[in-house]
Design a protein around this motif. Structure first.
Motif, PDB file in Angstrom:
ATOM      1  N   GLY A 136       0.979  -1.409  -0.006  1.00  0.00           N
ATOM      2  CA  GLY A 136      -0.075  -0.004  -0.053  1.00  0.00           C
ATOM      3  C   GLY A 136       0.661   1.158  -0.040  1.00  0.00           C
ATOM      4  N   PHE A 137       1.980   1.282  -0.050  1.00  0.00           N
ATOM      5  CA  PHE A 137       3.024   2.278  -0.012  1.00  0.00           C
ATOM      6  C   PHE A 137       3.866   2.218  -1.490  1.00  0.00           C
ATOM      7  CE2 PHE A 137       7.229   4.056   0.368  1.00  0.00           C
ATOM      8  CZ  PHE A 137       7.182   5.179   1.154  1.00  0.00           C
ATOM      9  N   GLU A 138       3.263   3.306  -2.417  1.00  0.00           N
ATOM     10  CA  GLU A 138       3.942   3.262  -3.838  1.00  0.00           C
ATOM     11  C   GLU A 138       4.722   4.667  -3.819  1.00  0.00           C
ATOM     12  OE1 GLU A 138       2.427   0.999  -6.777  1.00  0.00           O
ATOM     13  OE2 GLU A 138       2.365  -0.195  -5.244  1.00  0.00           O
ATOM     14  N   VAL A 139       6.017   4.563  -4.683  1.00  0.00           N
ATOM     15  CA  VAL A 139       6.415   5.997  -5.031  1.00  0.00           C
ATOM     16  C   VAL A 139       6.687   5.981  -6.258  1.00  0.00           C
ATOM     17  CG1 VAL A 139       8.387   7.328  -4.230  1.00  0.00           C
ATOM     18  CG2 VAL A 139       7.714   5.763  -2.640  1.00  0.00           C
ATOM     19  N   GLU A 140       6.443   7.148  -6.866  1.00  0.00           N
ATOM     20  CA  GLU A 140       6.651   7.525  -8.413  1.00  0.00           C
ATOM     21  C   GLU A 140       7.599   8.581  -8.266  1.00  0.00           C
ATOM     22  OE1 GLU A 140       4.097   9.664 -11.748  1.00  0.00           O
ATOM     23  OE2 GLU A 140       3.019   8.150 -10.200  1.00  0.00           O
ATOM     24  N   LYS A 141       8.715   8.395  -9.086  1.00  0.00           N
ATOM     25  CA  LYS A 141       9.634   9.625  -9.116  1.00  0.00           C
ATOM     26  C   LYS A 141       9.100  10.870  -9.819  1.00  0.00           C
ATOM     27  CE  LYS A 141      14.075  10.449 -11.409  1.00  0.00           C
ATOM     28  NZ  LYS A 141      15.406   9.964 -11.767  1.00  0.00           N
ATOM     29  N   ILE A 142       9.400  11.952  -9.238  1.00  0.00           N
ATOM     30  CA  ILE A 142       9.132  13.363  -9.842  1.00  0.00           C
ATOM     31  C   ILE A 142      10.107  13.411 -10.846  1.00  0.00           C
ATOM     32  CG2 ILE A 142       8.478  15.671  -9.563  1.00  0.00           C
ATOM     33  CD1 ILE A 142       7.481  14.986  -6.649  1.00  0.00           C
ATOM     34  N   LYS A 143       9.693  13.498 -12.063  1.00  0.00           N
ATOM     35  CA  LYS A 143      10.582  13.893 -13.417  1.00  0.00           C
ATOM     36  C   LYS A 143      10.319  15.273 -13.886  1.00  0.00           C
ATOM     37  CE  LYS A 143      10.747   9.139 -14.829  1.00  0.00           C
ATOM     38  NZ  LYS A 143       9.823   8.275 -15.733  1.00  0.00           N
ATOM     39  N   GLY A 144      11.670  15.743 -14.579  1.00  0.00           N
ATOM     40  CA  GLY A 144      11.403  16.981 -15.255  1.00  0.00           C
ATOM     41  C   GLY A 144      11.700  18.362 -14.156  1.00  0.00           C
ATOM     42  N   LYS A 145      12.544  17.929 -13.148  1.00  0.00           N
ATOM     43  CA  LYS A 145      12.754  19.153 -12.324  1.00  0.00           C
ATOM     44  C   LYS A 145      13.819  19.909 -12.873  1.00  0.00           C
ATOM     45  CE  LYS A 145      13.881  16.571  -8.796  1.00  0.00           C
ATOM     46  NZ  LYS A 145      14.729  16.684  -7.851  1.00  0.00           N
ATOM     47  N   MET A 146      13.819  21.265 -12.710  1.00  0.00           N
ATOM     48  CA  MET A 146      15.051  22.098 -13.316  1.00  0.00           C
ATOM     49  C   MET A 146      15.917  22.671 -12.369  1.00  0.00           C
ATOM     50  SD  MET A 146      14.214  25.197 -11.724  1.00  0.00           S
ATOM     51  CE  MET A 146      15.060  26.490 -12.797  1.00  0.00           C
ATOM     52  N   ALA A 147      15.807  21.766 -10.819  1.00  0.00           N
ATOM     53  CA  ALA A 147      16.626  22.315  -9.854  1.00  0.00           C
ATOM     54  C   ALA A 147      16.913  20.871  -9.170  1.00  0.00           C
ATOM     55  CB  ALA A 147      15.763  23.275  -9.013  1.00  0.00           C
ATOM     56  N   LEU A 148      17.939  20.934  -8.319  1.00  0.00           N
ATOM     57  CA  LEU A 148      18.223  19.890  -7.482  1.00  0.00           C
ATOM     58  C   LEU A 148      18.159  18.545  -8.219  1.00  0.00           C
ATOM     59  CD1 LEU A 148      16.875  20.916  -3.951  1.00  0.00           C
ATOM     60  CD2 LEU A 148      19.301  21.282  -4.912  1.00  0.00           C
TER      61      LEU A 148
END
Ligand SMILES: Cc1cc2nc3c(=O)[nH]c(=O)nc-3n(C[C@H](O)[C@H](O)[C@H](O)COP(=O)(O)OP(=O)(O)OC[C@H]3O[C@@H](n4cnc5c(N)ncnc54)[C@H](O)[C@@H]3O)c2cc1C
Length: 449
Positions: free
Chosen positions: A258-270
Protein backbone atom coordinates in the motif's frame (compact mmCIF):
# COMPACT_ATOMS: atom_id res chain seq x y z
CA UNK A 1 78.21 49.56 -4.96
CA UNK A 2 75.99 48.40 -2.09
CA UNK A 3 72.95 48.16 -4.37
CA UNK A 4 74.97 46.09 -6.84
CA UNK A 5 75.98 43.62 -4.18
CA UNK A 6 72.36 43.43 -3.02
CA UNK A 7 71.25 42.69 -6.58
CA UNK A 8 73.94 40.05 -6.96
CA UNK A 9 72.71 38.49 -3.75
CA UNK A 10 69.12 38.54 -5.02
CA UNK A 11 70.31 37.02 -8.23
CA UNK A 12 71.99 34.11 -6.45
CA UNK A 13 68.94 33.73 -4.26
CA UNK A 14 66.82 33.17 -7.36
CA UNK A 15 69.03 30.22 -8.32
CA UNK A 16 68.35 26.94 -6.54
CA UNK A 17 71.02 24.79 -4.85
CA UNK A 18 71.35 22.41 -7.74
CA UNK A 19 71.85 25.25 -10.20
CA UNK A 20 74.35 26.91 -7.84
CA UNK A 21 76.30 23.67 -7.47
CA UNK A 22 76.47 23.19 -11.23
CA UNK A 23 77.46 26.82 -11.66
CA UNK A 24 80.27 26.61 -9.10
CA UNK A 25 81.77 23.63 -10.91
CA UNK A 26 81.81 25.51 -14.20
CA UNK A 27 82.78 29.02 -13.16
CA UNK A 28 84.99 30.77 -10.69
CA UNK A 29 82.35 32.33 -8.44
CA UNK A 30 84.58 34.97 -6.80
CA UNK A 31 85.52 36.12 -10.30
CA UNK A 32 81.81 36.23 -11.23
CA UNK A 33 81.08 38.33 -8.16
CA UNK A 34 83.84 40.68 -9.18
CA UNK A 35 82.35 40.96 -12.68
CA UNK A 36 78.93 41.72 -11.17
CA UNK A 37 80.39 44.63 -9.30
CA UNK A 38 81.51 46.04 -12.63
CA UNK A 39 78.04 45.80 -14.26
CA UNK A 40 75.93 48.91 -14.32
CA UNK A 41 72.35 49.02 -12.93
CA UNK A 42 70.68 48.44 -16.32
CA UNK A 43 72.86 45.45 -17.21
CA UNK A 44 72.24 43.92 -13.83
CA UNK A 45 68.44 44.37 -14.15
CA UNK A 46 68.53 42.78 -17.61
CA UNK A 47 70.47 39.80 -16.30
CA UNK A 48 68.05 39.31 -13.42
CA UNK A 49 65.05 39.45 -15.75
CA UNK A 50 66.69 36.88 -18.00
CA UNK A 51 67.33 34.50 -15.11
CA UNK A 52 63.83 34.97 -13.71
CA UNK A 53 62.27 34.15 -17.07
CA UNK A 54 61.05 37.65 -17.88
CA UNK A 55 58.51 39.59 -15.85
CA UNK A 56 57.89 38.00 -12.46
CA UNK A 57 54.33 36.54 -12.16
CA UNK A 58 51.96 38.62 -10.06
CA UNK A 59 50.51 36.54 -7.25
CA UNK A 60 46.76 36.95 -7.04
CA UNK A 61 45.09 36.85 -3.64
CA UNK A 62 43.61 33.49 -2.61
CA UNK A 63 39.96 32.88 -3.44
CA UNK A 64 38.17 32.92 -0.12
CA UNK A 65 34.42 33.34 0.38
CA UNK A 66 34.95 33.63 4.16
CA UNK A 67 36.00 37.28 3.90
CA UNK A 68 35.63 38.06 7.61
CA UNK A 69 37.59 34.91 8.53
CA UNK A 70 34.76 33.50 10.61
CA UNK A 71 36.56 30.17 10.65
CA UNK A 72 38.97 31.70 13.18
CA UNK A 73 36.20 31.33 15.75
CA UNK A 74 36.33 27.55 15.40
CA UNK A 75 38.37 25.27 17.62
CA UNK A 76 41.25 23.44 15.96
CA UNK A 77 39.22 20.23 15.99
CA UNK A 78 36.20 21.89 14.33
CA UNK A 79 38.34 23.61 11.72
CA UNK A 80 40.01 20.28 10.90
CA UNK A 81 36.59 18.71 10.34
CA UNK A 82 35.50 21.60 8.14
CA UNK A 83 38.60 21.20 5.97
CA UNK A 84 38.17 17.41 5.88
CA UNK A 85 34.63 17.79 4.52
CA UNK A 86 35.78 20.43 2.02
CA UNK A 87 38.58 18.20 0.78
CA UNK A 88 36.18 15.25 0.46
CA UNK A 89 33.68 17.33 -1.48
CA UNK A 90 36.33 18.65 -3.87
CA UNK A 91 37.92 15.24 -4.42
CA UNK A 92 35.01 12.82 -4.43
CA UNK A 93 31.90 14.82 -5.29
CA UNK A 94 32.80 17.75 -7.55
CA UNK A 95 34.07 15.53 -10.40
CA UNK A 96 30.79 13.61 -10.68
CA UNK A 97 27.92 15.97 -9.84
CA UNK A 98 27.32 17.49 -13.26
CA UNK A 99 27.16 14.00 -14.81
CA UNK A 100 24.41 12.91 -12.40
CA UNK A 101 22.64 16.29 -12.35
CA UNK A 102 22.26 16.15 -16.14
CA UNK A 103 20.87 12.62 -16.03
CA UNK A 104 18.53 13.28 -13.11
CA UNK A 105 20.11 10.34 -11.25
CA UNK A 106 21.50 9.76 -7.77
CA UNK A 107 25.16 8.70 -7.28
CA UNK A 108 24.60 5.83 -4.83
CA UNK A 109 28.35 5.15 -4.67
CA UNK A 110 28.84 8.29 -2.57
CA UNK A 111 26.75 7.03 0.37
CA UNK A 112 29.41 4.77 1.98
CA UNK A 113 32.04 7.43 1.36
CA UNK A 114 29.92 10.13 3.00
CA UNK A 115 29.28 7.72 5.88
CA UNK A 116 33.02 7.42 6.48
CA UNK A 117 33.19 11.12 7.31
CA UNK A 118 31.11 10.31 10.39
CA UNK A 119 29.10 13.53 10.14
CA UNK A 120 25.56 12.16 10.02
CA UNK A 121 23.31 13.14 12.94
CA UNK A 122 26.19 15.27 14.17
CA UNK A 123 24.36 17.13 16.95
CA UNK A 124 22.46 14.23 18.49
CA UNK A 125 23.60 12.61 21.72
CA UNK A 126 24.08 8.82 21.72
CA UNK A 127 23.16 6.25 19.04
CA UNK A 128 26.65 6.60 17.53
CA UNK A 129 26.13 10.33 16.95
CA UNK A 130 28.90 12.75 17.80
CA UNK A 131 26.98 15.21 20.00
CA UNK A 132 28.75 18.19 18.38
CA UNK A 133 27.52 21.76 18.05
CA UNK A 134 24.83 23.09 15.75
CA UNK A 135 27.44 25.52 14.47
CA UNK A 136 29.51 22.60 13.20
CA UNK A 137 26.44 21.01 11.65
CA UNK A 138 25.75 24.28 9.85
CA UNK A 139 29.32 24.59 8.64
CA UNK A 140 29.18 21.07 7.25
CA UNK A 141 25.91 21.83 5.44
CA UNK A 142 27.61 24.90 3.97
CA UNK A 143 30.69 22.95 2.88
CA UNK A 144 28.60 20.27 1.16
CA UNK A 145 26.39 22.83 -0.59
CA UNK A 146 29.45 24.87 -1.60
CA UNK A 147 30.14 22.04 -4.04
CA UNK A 148 26.64 20.69 -4.62
CA UNK A 149 23.25 21.66 -3.19
CA UNK A 150 21.65 18.34 -4.21
CA UNK A 151 24.07 16.30 -2.13
CA UNK A 152 23.53 18.76 0.72
CA UNK A 153 19.76 18.28 0.39
CA UNK A 154 20.02 14.49 0.32
CA UNK A 155 22.21 14.70 3.42
CA UNK A 156 19.87 17.21 5.11
CA UNK A 157 16.87 14.93 4.59
CA UNK A 158 18.74 11.97 6.05
CA UNK A 159 20.56 13.63 8.93
CA UNK A 160 18.05 16.38 9.72
CA UNK A 161 14.45 15.68 8.72
CA UNK A 162 14.35 11.88 8.94
CA UNK A 163 16.77 11.23 11.82
CA UNK A 164 15.56 14.41 13.56
CA UNK A 165 11.94 13.18 13.53
CA UNK A 166 13.00 9.92 15.17
CA UNK A 167 15.39 11.64 17.58
CA UNK A 168 12.85 14.24 18.72
CA UNK A 169 9.63 12.23 18.49
CA UNK A 170 10.60 8.56 18.70
CA UNK A 171 10.53 6.19 21.67
CA UNK A 172 13.77 4.71 23.01
CA UNK A 173 13.09 1.49 21.14
CA UNK A 174 12.50 3.38 17.88
CA UNK A 175 15.68 5.39 18.35
CA UNK A 176 17.66 2.22 19.10
CA UNK A 177 16.28 0.50 16.04
CA UNK A 178 16.87 3.28 13.50
CA UNK A 179 19.37 5.91 14.59
CA UNK A 180 22.64 3.92 14.80
CA UNK A 181 22.14 2.44 11.30
CA UNK A 182 21.00 5.77 9.89
CA UNK A 183 23.98 7.51 11.48
CA UNK A 184 26.21 5.09 9.58
CA UNK A 185 24.06 5.68 6.49
CA UNK A 186 23.39 1.94 6.21
CA UNK A 187 19.72 2.84 6.29
CA UNK A 188 18.36 5.89 4.47
CA UNK A 189 15.37 7.97 5.55
CA UNK A 190 12.80 10.30 4.00
CA UNK A 191 10.36 12.84 5.46
CA UNK A 192 6.82 13.04 4.09
CA UNK A 193 4.89 16.13 5.04
CA UNK A 194 3.91 18.00 1.84
CA UNK A 195 0.96 16.79 -0.22
CA UNK A 196 -0.08 17.47 -3.82
CA UNK A 197 -2.73 19.95 -2.65
CA UNK A 198 -1.21 21.00 0.68
CA UNK A 199 2.18 22.72 0.92
CA UNK A 200 2.41 25.93 2.92
CA UNK A 201 -0.81 25.12 4.74
CA UNK A 202 0.43 21.81 6.17
CA UNK A 203 0.00 22.94 9.79
CA UNK A 204 -3.77 22.75 9.70
CA UNK A 205 -4.61 21.17 6.39
CA UNK A 206 -3.05 17.71 5.96
CA UNK A 207 -5.37 15.39 4.07
CA UNK A 208 -3.46 12.11 4.47
CA UNK A 209 -5.43 10.20 7.07
CA UNK A 210 -4.48 7.74 9.78
CA UNK A 211 -7.16 5.46 11.22
CA UNK A 212 -6.48 3.19 14.17
CA UNK A 213 -7.77 -0.34 13.61
CA UNK A 214 -7.18 -3.69 15.26
CA UNK A 215 -4.45 -4.44 12.69
CA UNK A 216 -2.66 -1.17 13.30
CA UNK A 217 -2.79 2.30 11.74
CA UNK A 218 -4.21 2.50 8.22
CA UNK A 219 -2.81 5.36 6.14
CA UNK A 220 -4.47 6.80 3.03
CA UNK A 221 -3.68 9.70 0.73
CA UNK A 222 -0.72 11.19 -1.15
CA UNK A 223 2.56 12.96 -0.34
CA UNK A 224 4.43 15.03 -2.90
CA UNK A 225 8.05 16.18 -3.26
CA UNK A 226 9.43 13.67 -0.75
CA UNK A 227 13.25 13.64 -1.07
CA UNK A 228 14.99 10.21 -1.02
CA UNK A 229 11.55 8.52 -1.06
CA UNK A 230 12.24 6.42 -4.16
CA UNK A 231 14.89 4.40 -2.34
CA UNK A 232 14.50 5.18 1.38
CA UNK A 233 14.45 2.33 3.90
CA UNK A 234 12.07 4.30 6.08
CA UNK A 235 9.79 7.24 5.33
CA UNK A 236 8.32 9.36 8.10
CA UNK A 237 4.71 10.01 7.11
CA UNK A 238 2.82 12.82 8.84
CA UNK A 239 -0.91 12.15 8.81
CA UNK A 240 -4.05 13.39 10.50
CA UNK A 241 -5.66 11.00 12.99
CA UNK A 242 -9.31 10.81 11.91
CA UNK A 243 -10.39 10.28 15.52
CA UNK A 244 -8.80 13.21 17.35
CA UNK A 245 -7.87 15.37 14.34
CA UNK A 246 -4.23 15.65 15.48
CA UNK A 247 -1.18 15.19 13.24
CA UNK A 248 0.82 12.06 14.06
CA UNK A 249 4.03 10.62 12.64
CA UNK A 250 4.49 7.08 11.27
CA UNK A 251 7.60 5.15 10.30
CA UNK A 252 6.71 3.46 7.04
CA UNK A 253 9.16 0.76 6.11
CA UNK A 254 10.31 0.15 2.54
CA UNK A 255 8.16 -2.44 0.80
CA UNK A 256 5.11 -2.03 3.08
CA UNK A 257 2.03 -3.05 1.04
CA UNK A 258 0.00 0.00 0.00
CA UNK A 259 3.08 2.29 -0.10
CA UNK A 260 3.89 3.26 -3.70
CA UNK A 261 6.44 5.84 -4.87
CA UNK A 262 6.64 7.46 -8.28
CA UNK A 263 9.72 9.52 -9.08
CA UNK A 264 9.00 13.17 -9.89
CA UNK A 265 10.60 13.85 -13.27
CA UNK A 266 11.45 17.02 -15.16
CA UNK A 267 12.79 19.15 -12.29
CA UNK A 268 14.95 22.12 -13.27
CA UNK A 269 16.64 22.24 -9.85
CA UNK A 270 18.32 19.80 -7.45
CA UNK A 271 18.11 17.16 -10.17
CA UNK A 272 20.28 14.71 -8.22
CA UNK A 273 17.76 14.60 -5.37
CA UNK A 274 15.21 11.88 -6.01
CA UNK A 275 11.84 13.39 -5.08
CA UNK A 276 8.85 11.11 -4.94
CA UNK A 277 5.10 11.24 -5.21
CA UNK A 278 3.92 8.75 -2.59
CA UNK A 279 0.54 7.08 -2.77
CA UNK A 280 -0.73 5.40 0.41
CA UNK A 281 -3.56 2.95 -0.15
CA UNK A 282 -4.73 1.28 3.04
CA UNK A 283 -1.06 1.18 4.01
CA UNK A 284 -0.99 -0.47 7.43
CA UNK A 285 1.60 0.39 10.05
CA UNK A 286 2.01 -1.20 13.50
CA UNK A 287 1.39 0.90 16.61
CA UNK A 288 5.07 0.25 17.41
CA UNK A 289 5.94 2.23 14.26
CA UNK A 290 3.94 5.30 15.26
CA UNK A 291 6.31 7.98 16.55
CA UNK A 292 5.50 7.74 20.22
CA UNK A 293 6.20 11.37 21.12
CA UNK A 294 4.56 13.06 18.11
CA UNK A 295 1.18 14.20 19.41
CA UNK A 296 0.33 17.18 17.20
CA UNK A 297 1.73 19.41 14.44
CA UNK A 298 3.67 21.28 17.14
CA UNK A 299 5.99 18.27 17.32
CA UNK A 300 6.41 18.24 13.53
CA UNK A 301 7.26 21.94 13.75
CA UNK A 302 10.06 21.21 16.25
CA UNK A 303 11.75 19.09 13.59
CA UNK A 304 11.28 21.83 10.99
CA UNK A 305 12.76 24.47 13.30
CA UNK A 306 15.85 22.32 13.68
CA UNK A 307 16.30 21.82 9.96
CA UNK A 308 15.30 25.30 8.76
CA UNK A 309 18.49 26.67 10.30
CA UNK A 310 20.36 24.05 8.27
CA UNK A 311 18.66 25.21 5.07
CA UNK A 312 19.89 28.77 5.72
CA UNK A 313 23.44 27.38 5.98
CA UNK A 314 22.89 25.41 2.79
CA UNK A 315 21.91 28.60 0.99
CA UNK A 316 25.17 30.15 2.21
CA UNK A 317 27.08 27.20 0.76
CA UNK A 318 25.32 27.44 -2.59
CA UNK A 319 26.05 31.20 -2.74
CA UNK A 320 29.65 30.70 -1.69
CA UNK A 321 30.23 28.04 -4.32
CA UNK A 322 28.81 30.34 -7.01
CA UNK A 323 30.81 33.38 -5.82
CA UNK A 324 34.12 31.52 -5.62
CA UNK A 325 33.57 29.96 -9.04
CA UNK A 326 32.70 33.31 -10.56
CA UNK A 327 35.67 35.10 -8.99
CA UNK A 328 38.04 32.44 -10.29
CA UNK A 329 36.50 32.69 -13.75
CA UNK A 330 36.75 36.48 -13.95
CA UNK A 331 40.44 36.37 -13.07
CA UNK A 332 41.14 33.90 -15.87
CA UNK A 333 38.80 35.15 -18.57
CA UNK A 334 40.30 37.87 -20.76
CA UNK A 335 38.45 40.41 -22.89
CA UNK A 336 39.92 43.53 -24.53
CA UNK A 337 43.31 41.98 -23.69
CA UNK A 338 42.75 42.08 -19.94
CA UNK A 339 41.27 39.79 -17.28
CA UNK A 340 37.61 40.78 -16.92
CA UNK A 341 38.20 40.92 -13.13
CA UNK A 342 40.18 44.10 -13.80
CA UNK A 343 37.09 45.94 -15.06
CA UNK A 344 35.30 48.20 -12.60
CA UNK A 345 31.80 46.96 -13.41
CA UNK A 346 32.81 43.33 -12.90
CA UNK A 347 34.45 44.22 -9.58
CA UNK A 348 31.23 45.93 -8.54
CA UNK A 349 29.32 42.69 -9.14
CA UNK A 350 31.91 40.68 -7.22
CA UNK A 351 31.86 43.06 -4.27
CA UNK A 352 28.06 43.05 -4.13
CA UNK A 353 28.13 39.26 -4.12
CA UNK A 354 30.75 39.19 -1.38
CA UNK A 355 28.86 41.75 0.74
CA UNK A 356 25.73 39.63 0.66
CA UNK A 357 27.69 36.46 1.28
CA UNK A 358 29.48 37.98 4.26
CA UNK A 359 26.23 39.25 5.77
CA UNK A 360 24.67 35.80 5.30
CA UNK A 361 27.59 34.05 6.93
CA UNK A 362 27.69 36.28 9.98
CA UNK A 363 23.93 35.85 10.32
CA UNK A 364 24.02 32.04 10.27
CA UNK A 365 26.97 31.96 12.67
CA UNK A 366 24.88 33.89 15.18
CA UNK A 367 21.85 31.72 14.40
CA UNK A 368 23.82 28.62 15.32
CA UNK A 369 25.15 30.27 18.47
CA UNK A 370 21.53 30.85 19.52
CA UNK A 371 20.75 27.23 18.70
CA UNK A 372 23.72 25.98 20.71
CA UNK A 373 22.64 28.16 23.64
CA UNK A 374 19.15 26.63 23.39
CA UNK A 375 17.70 30.06 22.58
CA UNK A 376 16.61 29.44 18.99
CA UNK A 377 13.03 30.43 18.23
CA UNK A 378 11.00 29.68 15.10
CA UNK A 379 11.25 33.29 13.98
CA UNK A 380 15.07 33.26 14.27
CA UNK A 381 15.31 30.28 11.94
CA UNK A 382 12.66 31.75 9.59
CA UNK A 383 14.41 35.11 9.33
CA UNK A 384 17.69 33.39 8.42
CA UNK A 385 15.95 31.14 5.89
CA UNK A 386 14.28 34.10 4.18
CA UNK A 387 17.33 36.35 4.16
CA UNK A 388 19.84 33.74 3.06
CA UNK A 389 17.74 32.18 0.32
CA UNK A 390 16.80 35.61 -1.08
CA UNK A 391 20.41 36.80 -1.10
CA UNK A 392 21.53 33.48 -2.60
CA UNK A 393 19.23 34.09 -5.53
CA UNK A 394 20.95 37.46 -6.10
CA UNK A 395 24.44 36.00 -5.75
CA UNK A 396 23.92 33.08 -8.13
CA UNK A 397 22.39 35.35 -10.73
CA UNK A 398 25.29 37.81 -10.51
CA UNK A 399 27.73 34.88 -10.67
CA UNK A 400 26.04 33.73 -13.84
CA UNK A 401 26.10 37.30 -15.21
CA UNK A 402 29.84 37.85 -14.85
CA UNK A 403 30.45 34.58 -16.67
CA UNK A 404 28.61 35.64 -19.82
CA UNK A 405 27.50 32.73 -22.01
CA UNK A 406 29.54 30.23 -20.02
CA UNK A 407 27.37 31.10 -17.03
CA UNK A 408 24.59 28.97 -18.45
CA UNK A 409 26.82 26.00 -19.29
CA UNK A 410 26.67 23.15 -16.78
CA UNK A 411 30.41 22.43 -17.07
CA UNK A 412 31.20 25.78 -15.40
CA UNK A 413 29.12 24.79 -12.32
CA UNK A 414 27.44 28.16 -11.76
CA UNK A 415 24.44 27.19 -13.92
CA UNK A 416 23.79 24.34 -11.48
CA UNK A 417 23.97 26.66 -8.47
CA UNK A 418 21.66 29.10 -10.27
CA UNK A 419 19.01 26.43 -10.82
CA UNK A 420 19.40 24.76 -7.42
CA UNK A 421 18.96 28.06 -5.56
CA UNK A 422 15.35 28.09 -6.81
CA UNK A 423 14.47 24.90 -4.95
CA UNK A 424 16.20 25.94 -1.74
CA UNK A 425 14.22 29.17 -1.97
CA UNK A 426 10.92 27.24 -1.91
CA UNK A 427 11.40 24.21 0.29
CA UNK A 428 11.09 24.10 4.10
CA UNK A 429 8.77 27.09 4.00
CA UNK A 430 8.58 29.65 1.20
CA UNK A 431 9.70 33.26 1.59
CA UNK A 432 6.11 34.30 2.27
CA UNK A 433 5.47 31.68 4.94
CA UNK A 434 8.75 32.31 6.77
CA UNK A 435 8.12 36.07 6.55
CA UNK A 436 4.69 35.52 8.10
CA UNK A 437 6.34 33.62 10.97
CA UNK A 438 8.69 36.56 11.60
CA UNK A 439 5.87 39.07 11.04
CA UNK A 440 3.70 37.37 13.64
CA UNK A 441 6.55 37.42 16.11
CA UNK A 442 7.36 41.14 15.75
CA UNK A 443 3.82 42.53 15.39
CA UNK A 444 1.88 40.15 17.57
CA UNK A 445 -0.63 39.62 14.73
CA UNK A 446 -0.93 36.42 12.74
CA UNK A 447 -1.46 37.14 9.03
CA UNK A 448 -1.46 33.59 7.65
CA UNK A 449 -5.14 33.59 6.69
C1 LIG B 1 13.09 20.20 -4.49
C2 LIG B 1 12.09 20.11 -3.40
C3 LIG B 1 12.28 19.20 -2.37
C4 LIG B 1 11.32 19.05 -1.36
N1 LIG B 1 11.49 18.09 -0.41
C5 LIG B 1 10.49 17.85 0.47
C6 LIG B 1 10.56 16.76 1.39
O1 LIG B 1 11.54 16.03 1.42
N2 LIG B 1 9.52 16.53 2.23
C7 LIG B 1 8.41 17.33 2.23
O2 LIG B 1 7.49 17.08 3.03
N3 LIG B 1 8.31 18.38 1.38
C8 LIG B 1 9.30 18.66 0.50
N4 LIG B 1 9.20 19.72 -0.39
C9 LIG B 1 8.00 20.53 -0.38
C10 LIG B 1 8.22 21.97 0.04
O3 LIG B 1 8.42 22.05 1.41
C11 LIG B 1 7.01 22.79 -0.47
O4 LIG B 1 7.19 22.92 -1.87
C12 LIG B 1 6.90 24.15 0.17
O5 LIG B 1 6.56 24.04 1.52
C13 LIG B 1 5.83 25.02 -0.53
O6 LIG B 1 4.65 24.34 -0.74
P1 LIG B 1 3.98 24.30 -2.19
O7 LIG B 1 5.04 23.96 -3.17
O8 LIG B 1 2.82 23.39 -2.13
O9 LIG B 1 3.52 25.78 -2.50
P2 LIG B 1 2.14 26.47 -2.05
O10 LIG B 1 1.92 26.24 -0.60
O11 LIG B 1 1.08 26.08 -2.98
O12 LIG B 1 2.48 28.01 -2.27
C14 LIG B 1 2.44 28.65 -3.53
C15 LIG B 1 2.71 30.14 -3.31
O13 LIG B 1 1.71 30.70 -2.45
C16 LIG B 1 2.31 31.36 -1.36
N5 LIG B 1 1.46 31.29 -0.17
C17 LIG B 1 0.89 30.21 0.39
N6 LIG B 1 0.18 30.54 1.49
C18 LIG B 1 0.34 31.88 1.64
C19 LIG B 1 -0.14 32.84 2.60
N7 LIG B 1 -0.86 32.50 3.67
N8 LIG B 1 0.21 34.14 2.43
C20 LIG B 1 0.99 34.51 1.39
N9 LIG B 1 1.46 33.66 0.47
C21 LIG B 1 1.14 32.36 0.59
C22 LIG B 1 3.62 30.61 -1.17
O14 LIG B 1 4.54 31.39 -0.43
C23 LIG B 1 4.03 30.37 -2.60
O15 LIG B 1 4.64 31.53 -3.12
C24 LIG B 1 10.16 19.88 -1.37
C25 LIG B 1 10.02 20.83 -2.39
C26 LIG B 1 10.94 20.95 -3.39
C27 LIG B 1 10.72 21.95 -4.47
Amino acid sequence: MFSKIRKAYQLFKSIDFEQLDKLSRKVDLPKVMDSFSKLDEKQLNGLMKMLEGGKPKRELPPINGDFYELHLRLSEEDRALQLKVRDFMEREIRPLVNHYWLRDEFPFEIIPKLAQLNICGLTYEGYGCAGRSSLMEGIIAMEIARVDASVATFFGVQSGLAMGSIYLCGSDAQKQEWLPAMQQMKLIGAFGLTEPEVGSGAAGGLTVTARKTEKGWVLNGQKKWIGNATFADVTVIWAKDVDDGEVKGFLVRKGTPGFEVEKIKGKMALRIVQNGLITLTDCTVDESDRLQHAHSFKDTAKVLQLTRAGVAWMAVGCARGAYENALDYTRKRKQFGKPIASFQLIQNHLVEMLSNLTAMQTLVYRLSELQDADMLRDEHASLAKVFCTLRTRDIVSQAREVMGGNGILLEYDVARFLADAEAIYSYEGTKEINSLIVGRSITGFSAFV
